[in-house]
Design a protein around this motif. Structure first.
Motif, PDB file in Angstrom:
ATOM      1  N   UNK A   1      86.731 -24.845  16.390  1.00  0.00           N
ATOM      2  CA  UNK A   1      85.727 -25.914  16.010  1.00  0.00           C
ATOM      3  C   UNK A   1      84.797 -26.301  17.027  1.00  0.00           C
ATOM      4  N   UNK A   2      85.223 -25.895  18.191  1.00  0.00           N
ATOM      5  CA  UNK A   2      84.268 -26.304  19.450  1.00  0.00           C
ATOM      6  C   UNK A   2      83.079 -25.040  19.360  1.00  0.00           C
TER       7      UNK A   2
ATOM      8  N   UNK B   1      77.001 -24.530  17.613  1.00  0.00           N
ATOM      9  CA  UNK B   1      75.752 -24.035  16.929  1.00  0.00           C
ATOM     10  C   UNK B   1      75.063 -25.379  16.610  1.00  0.00           C
ATOM     11  N   UNK B   2      75.552 -26.557  16.357  1.00  0.00           N
ATOM     12  CA  UNK B   2      74.753 -27.528  15.660  1.00  0.00           C
ATOM     13  C   UNK B   2      74.500 -28.612  16.779  1.00  0.00           C
ATOM     14  N   UNK B   3      73.192 -28.824  17.170  1.00  0.00           N
ATOM     15  CA  UNK B   3      72.830 -29.827  18.284  1.00  0.00           C
ATOM     16  C   UNK B   3      73.724 -31.218  18.135  1.00  0.00           C
ATOM     17  N   UNK B   4      74.392 -31.489  19.185  1.00  0.00           N
ATOM     18  CA  UNK B   4      75.069 -32.898  19.341  1.00  0.00           C
ATOM     19  C   UNK B   4      76.368 -32.869  18.577  1.00  0.00           C
TER      20      UNK B   4
ATOM     21  N   UNK C   1      69.444 -27.656   8.253  1.00  0.00           N
ATOM     22  CA  UNK C   1      69.256 -28.961   7.604  1.00  0.00           C
ATOM     23  C   UNK C   1      69.970 -30.059   8.631  1.00  0.00           C
ATOM     24  N   UNK C   2      70.755 -29.396   9.505  1.00  0.00           N
ATOM     25  CA  UNK C   2      71.671 -30.365  10.513  1.00  0.00           C
ATOM     26  C   UNK C   2      70.822 -31.349  11.127  1.00  0.00           C
ATOM     27  N   UNK C   3      70.971 -32.687  11.516  1.00  0.00           N
ATOM     28  CA  UNK C   3      70.469 -33.425  12.342  1.00  0.00           C
ATOM     29  C   UNK C   3      69.011 -34.015  11.713  1.00  0.00           C
ATOM     30  N   UNK C   4      68.615 -33.687  10.422  1.00  0.00           N
ATOM     31  CA  UNK C   4      67.690 -34.183   9.816  1.00  0.00           C
ATOM     32  C   UNK C   4      67.677 -35.446   8.985  1.00  0.00           C
ATOM     33  N   UNK C   5      68.952 -35.712   8.726  1.00  0.00           N
ATOM     34  CA  UNK C   5      69.150 -36.739   7.922  1.00  0.00           C
ATOM     35  C   UNK C   5      70.573 -37.116   7.956  1.00  0.00           C
TER      36      UNK C   5
ATOM     37  N   UNK D   1      79.489 -31.937   9.075  1.00  0.00           N
ATOM     38  CA  UNK D   1      78.967 -33.049   8.686  1.00  0.00           C
ATOM     39  C   UNK D   1      79.366 -34.256   9.581  1.00  0.00           C
ATOM     40  N   UNK D   2      79.187 -35.499   9.077  1.00  0.00           N
ATOM     41  CA  UNK D   2      79.760 -36.632   9.928  1.00  0.00           C
ATOM     42  C   UNK D   2      81.204 -36.444  10.000  1.00  0.00           C
TER      43      UNK D   2
END
Ligand SMILES: Cc1ncc(COP(=O)(O)O)c(C=O)c1O
Length: 381
Positions: free
Chosen positions: A69-70, A75-78, A210-214, A239-240
């Motif tokens: 998972x790490x 791969x996804x900022x933040x 789309x990660x981080x855009x909404x 996701x969240x």
């Protein structure tokens, strides 16, 4: 409504998967495959010491090990490991994500053409599923934003996109992504973006996520396509934390957890050097083979044409021949032992989807079978 009626559930056929499952291992040439040619275990390990004998075959952490998972979160900022659920393939990622919306009710609006899993699940659970089409414009497949704006209402719980797209290989522009986010935000809808072909771009630019855009976003992805590792059956949802927690509870029903050995090998595949190596391999195969496919299609005097894919190992080819796409696919299967996916599996007309991610000789030989069939049709009295 009686209990018997309330429990009635009829699964909507997933035509493409049924077609592939039935024939892909029986034909001489399988050009229905949508991923880059799979690696062997040895190719994945690339000399790295790996002792499978040490591996416990017990259950592992059911949402995926912290290490995997790490690696995915990076791969996804933040993102943190708690933003990730590891699943059995991206198909399970799409399944648990769709269950989230089906449980909450409301309308699904879906990009078409598409991998029809979410479409079929929506129909099965009697949700309203409405299409918004990609349309050919100025040499590319563009998303019909006017239709999107008309179709999405306050009842729309989900906008489902596939980016890069299966079957066209098109990638949404930044403007299209912004518009989709704007429409979703105004309606309070979620966005589910299936990004399983990201990393398999023919150009140099990575497909934006789309990660981080909404905040109401679910990303599904996995190792089956660009990474050439479908046999590991490793996918994920990002996701969240709250949403991931909810999806994890569905995963208790769908498969409990990933296989221990697959989780370990997936962690290895996603280490930066390996990831780079696998994605470079994918691009090299795709660039070489797309040239072969283009040259082949041009040899039919305009009977076959396609917009070259921007990403992915598939091309959606339009044909002008006197038979429907399901008839074409069936005759290629029975007369030429060659498997393609007919346009009808995407609710489209005279199109065929050809997977071009295989070994060069194999691709050429499969295409030759299709040529023999097409030329035979033209010569028929
Ligand atoms: C867009 C898309 N999503 C998901 C899947 C499922 O892939 P897997 O479960 O092997 O990761 C596929 C397979 O073709 C696909 O094309």
């Amino acid at each position: 409504m009686s209990n018997a009626e309330a429990c009635e559930l009829k699964f909507y056929p997933f035509k493409m998967e049924r077609w592939q499952s039935a024939w892909e291992n029986k034909v001489d040439y399988n050009l229905s495959e949508s991923g880059v040619h799979p690696l062997t275990l040895q190719e994945l390990l690339n000399g790295e010491s790996f002792r499978p004998g040490d591996q416990s075959l017990g259950y592992i952490q059911t949402n995926g090990t912290e290490g995997l998972r790490q690696a995915i979160a990076s791969l996804y900022e933040g993102a943190k490991p708690s933003n990730v659920l590891v699943t059995n393939g991206s198909s399970e990622a799409n399944l648990v994500s769709t269950l989230f919306f089906l449980e909450n009710g409301g309308q699904i609006v879906m990009m078409l053409p598409n991998y029809m899993q979410i479409w079929g699940l929506g129909k099965t659970f009697q949700s309203s599923v409405r299409p918004v089409w990609l349309r050919k414009r100025e040499g590319r497949w563009g998303f019909d934003l006017k239709q999107l704006k008309k179709t999405v209402t306050r009842r729309t719980i989900l906008i489902a996109v596939c980016n890069p797209n299966n079957p066209t290989g098109s990638v949404l522009s930044e403007e299209e992504m912004d518009e989709i986010v704007g429409v979703a935000r105004r309606a309070g809808s979620w966005i589910l973006s299936d990004e399983v072909y990201s990393g398999a771009e023919l150009g140099f630019k990575a497909t934006p996520s789309f990660w981080g855009r909404y905040d109401r976003v679910l990303i599904t992805n996995g190792l089956s396509k660009a990474y050439g590792l479908p046999g590991l059956r490793i996918g994920w949802v990002a996701s969240s934390e709250k949403t991931i927690d909810q999806l994890w509870s569905y995963h208790d029903y769908t498969s409990i957890g990933p296989a221990a050995l697959s989780d370990r090998l997936a962690t290895l595949a996603l280490q930066p050097d390996n990831r780079r190596r696998l994605l470079t391999r994918a691009k090299e195969i795709l660039r070489r083979n797309l040239g072969i496919l283009k040259a082949w299609a041009q040899g039919f005097g305009g009977k076959l044409s396609f917009i070259p894919p921007q990403a992915g190992a598939i091309a959606l080819i339009k044909y002008s021949l006197p038979l429907r796409s399901d008839q074409l696919a069936r005759r290629l299967l029975t007369e030429k032992s060659t498997l393609i996916v007919p346009g009808s599996h995407f609710n489209m007309g005279k199109y065929m989807r050809i997977g071009y991610g295989g070994p060069k000789d194999y691709l050429e030989a499969g295409l030759t079978r299709i040529s023999e069939f097409v030329n035979g049709l033209s010569e028929a009295p």
